[in-house]
Design an enzyme around this catalytic site. Sequence first.
Site, PDB file in Angstrom:
ATOM      1  N   GLU A   1     -33.130  15.901 -39.836  1.00 37.88           N
ATOM      2  CA  GLU A   1     -32.297  16.364 -41.583  1.00 37.88           C
ATOM      3  C   GLU A   1     -33.499  15.744 -42.752  1.00 37.88           C
ATOM      4  OE1 GLU A   1     -28.653  13.716 -41.416  1.00 37.88           O
ATOM      5  OE2 GLU A   1     -28.135  14.602 -43.519  1.00 37.88           O
TER       6      GLU A   1
ATOM      7  N   ARG B   1     -33.902   7.920 -26.545  1.00 35.65           N
ATOM      8  CA  ARG B   1     -34.935   7.656 -28.631  1.00 35.65           C
ATOM      9  C   ARG B   1     -36.157   6.539 -27.568  1.00 35.65           C
ATOM     10  NH1 ARG B   1     -31.294   7.914 -32.532  1.00 35.65           N
ATOM     11  NH2 ARG B   1     -32.711   6.693 -33.997  1.00 35.65           N
TER      12      ARG B   1
ATOM     13  N   LYS C   1     -33.769   6.163 -40.883  1.00 40.65           N
ATOM     14  CA  LYS C   1     -34.380   6.098 -41.963  1.00 40.65           C
ATOM     15  C   LYS C   1     -33.045   5.451 -43.013  1.00 40.65           C
ATOM     16  CE  LYS C   1     -33.498  10.470 -40.924  1.00 40.65           C
ATOM     17  NZ  LYS C   1     -33.542  12.594 -40.946  1.00 40.65           N
TER      18      LYS C   1
HETATM   19  P1  ATP Z   1     -32.126   8.246 -38.143  1.00 41.39           P
HETATM   20  O1  ATP Z   1     -31.112   7.512 -37.493  1.00 41.39           O
HETATM   21  O2  ATP Z   1     -33.480   7.652 -38.784  1.00 41.39           O
HETATM   22  O3  ATP Z   1     -31.545   8.791 -39.660  1.00 41.39           O
HETATM   23  P2  ATP Z   1     -31.840  10.327 -37.264  1.00 41.39           P
HETATM   24  O4  ATP Z   1     -31.039  10.447 -35.373  1.00 41.39           O
HETATM   25  O5  ATP Z   1     -30.994  10.662 -37.849  1.00 41.39           O
HETATM   26  O6  ATP Z   1     -32.792   9.526 -37.837  1.00 41.39           O
HETATM   27  P3  ATP Z   1     -32.698  13.566 -37.634  1.00 41.39           P
HETATM   28  O7  ATP Z   1     -33.247  13.992 -38.687  1.00 41.39           O
HETATM   29  O8  ATP Z   1     -31.122  13.899 -37.284  1.00 41.39           O
HETATM   30  O9  ATP Z   1     -33.071  12.312 -37.400  1.00 41.39           O
HETATM   31  O10 ATP Z   1     -33.386  13.558 -35.899  1.00 41.39           O
HETATM   32  C1  ATP Z   1     -33.757  14.460 -35.333  1.00 41.39           C
HETATM   33  C2  ATP Z   1     -34.743  14.638 -34.485  1.00 41.39           C
HETATM   34  O11 ATP Z   1     -35.252  13.522 -34.105  1.00 41.39           O
HETATM   35  C3  ATP Z   1     -33.316  14.674 -33.737  1.00 41.39           C
HETATM   36  O12 ATP Z   1     -33.368  15.580 -32.552  1.00 41.39           O
HETATM   37  C4  ATP Z   1     -33.196  13.699 -32.561  1.00 41.39           C
HETATM   38  O13 ATP Z   1     -32.683  12.765 -32.124  1.00 41.39           O
HETATM   39  C5  ATP Z   1     -34.687  12.729 -33.138  1.00 41.39           C
HETATM   40  N1  ATP Z   1     -34.928  11.057 -33.263  1.00 41.39           N
HETATM   41  C6  ATP Z   1     -35.104  10.659 -33.985  1.00 41.39           C
HETATM   42  N2  ATP Z   1     -34.850   9.573 -34.300  1.00 41.39           N
HETATM   43  C7  ATP Z   1     -35.453   9.367 -32.541  1.00 41.39           C
HETATM   44  C8  ATP Z   1     -36.874   8.573 -31.930  1.00 41.39           C
HETATM   45  N3  ATP Z   1     -36.361   6.886 -31.809  1.00 41.39           N
HETATM   46  N4  ATP Z   1     -36.560   8.572 -30.532  1.00 41.39           N
HETATM   47  C9  ATP Z   1     -36.650   9.646 -30.536  1.00 41.39           C
HETATM   48  N5  ATP Z   1     -36.092  10.431 -31.059  1.00 41.39           N
HETATM   49  C10 ATP Z   1     -36.111  10.448 -32.401  1.00 41.39           C
HETATM   50 MG    MG Z   2     -29.314  12.793 -37.460  1.00 39.57          MG
END
Ligand code: ATP
Ligand code: MG
Length: 543
Positions: free
Chosen positions: A28, A252, A262
């Site tokens: 995102e 994760r 984020k």
């Molecule tokens: P945040 O909670 O920091 O906003 P998010 O998961 O919402 O992180 P996204 O932009 O939706 O962020 O993530 C993009 C991809 O990266 C998704 O497929 C998510 O599952 C993966 N991802 C995010 N954080 C991790 C992590 N700590 N370890 C492995 N994969 C991750």
């Molecule tokens: Mg997300």
Amino acid sequence: MNFIEQIIEEDIRQGKNDAKVHTRFPPEPNGYLHIGHAKSICLNFGIAKKYNGLCNLRFDDTNPVKEDTEYVDSIKEDIQWLGFQWAAEYYASDYFDQLYLWAEQLISEGLAYVDDQTQEEISKGRGVPTAPGVESPYRNRSVEENMDLFRRMRAGEFPDGSRVLRAKIDMASPNMHFRDPIMYRILHATHHRTGDKWCIYPMYDFAHGQSDSIEGITHSICTLEFEVHRPLYDWFCEALRIHHPQQIEFARLNMTNTIMSKRKMLQLVKEGYVNGWDDPRMPTICGLRRRGYTAESIRNFAETVGVAKRDNIIDVSLLEFCAREHLNKVATRTMTVLDPVKLIIDNYPDDLVEEMEAVNNPEDPEAGTRKVPFAKELWIERADFRENADKKFYRLSIDREVRLKYAYIIKCTHIVKDDAGNITEIHCTYDPNTRSGMPDSNRKVKATIHWATVKYSKKAEVRIFDRLFAVPDPDNCEEGKTFIDNLNPESLKIQDGWVEPSLTLEKAMGIKYFQFERLGYFYADPDSTEEKLVFNKTVSLKQ
Ligand code: ATP
Ligand code: MG
């Protein structure tokens, strides 16, 4: 082989998806990528590469309020820097028209309805997993009424939050995501790509699987928190009778002394706790890059961590280990003195300057050598001299000898102190026969220390970092405190360093990765100027 690869190899064996593999990385664009995303990038792009498949980059941009093209650009830069290239670049917003049509399709089949309840009423009606929820009083509206209201939602007739479109599934399901999940909400906001075209936006669950489907994704890899969403992912694909990718979840990445959200990173940036997203203390990919981590070291880290099915926490020292391992192979060696004290070689000619040949990288013979000027007055590290040295201290002390790297063996004769008792000068004599190529060049002494000439070395700014958070689990805090309270107040120290004169701005920025001999790995920071080089400490030489 990890469990995801096992699933994929079995699918290939069975000829599923014509034995093709197509993954995607779906960020995102609401912030910069962090080391957890790097893990997901390495996994998704790595699998595509391993199985001769493709990996898309898809921006999951269904929430216009938080998204921005600045983030889109940074995400692309970071993925490419990590060494990956997407097969195609897509945006969930590219599919808004199609998603809208699919929503109408579900309405016309009696599988979706417009709900006028407030957000609180909807949450309350969902209830708790152990007892069935309560159906909305609007649940049994006619197809015609639902269609009319949904079209008017789209046309902008209703204010934000006044109505939603919900899938009509099962208010008694033990899976809360099945209790008539919201598909669309009203949001009068300007989208970074579609502008003001839409005032209704699809929810993650109504956008993600369908976007995967449109792109022909075969394996939709995501983190464990989406496991409970999977039945819904499957339900929408089945209800719409579209290509049905397989969602696979993995644990994760969590890391000690680090936050990986984020939202929290944005708070650190906005409230000035760090100097931007690329502050070298940040867990962002751009922060790690500026800290001096190489892409290869991050890829190796992702590989070493592996793919787990259960949540775990990785020690940040593993990441540092991976950095050292790669930097040892590629970093250019240089002598820099960080905490100088003056060393005067009393029997060395006043005006003599010798060019000493220094090895650029002992791990890489092709890296060659360079010349370092040597003179009567030098800087050495304060810690390399001890006035009252015991037997375990092998470096310089009165009447003791050390070798000055790439130069001579010296013997300390006496020291000079100021009124406060600080050592201001260390005096010594040198043995001319101990330079390399001379008869006594192989004479052994217990220690070799680095040095810089007082006259020719250049003053640089050196930024020394410690962990951004003082505790292993920053999110775990007492009542009334937040992760902010766990910040390490000592995480940045700025000091001077005395670097070799041959290190021009152009050279430093070209080489980028340095080992300051005996001190650690350092990265030439983009803040460097002709007048003053700036270096960031990446990691120490040893843990
Ligand atoms: P945040 O909670 O920091 O906003 P998010 O998961 O919402 O992180 P996204 O932009 O939706 O962020 O993530 C993009 C991809 O990266 C998704 O497929 C998510 O599952 C993966 N991802 C995010 N954080 C991790 C992590 N700590 N370890 C492995 N994969 C991750
Ligand atoms: Mg997300």
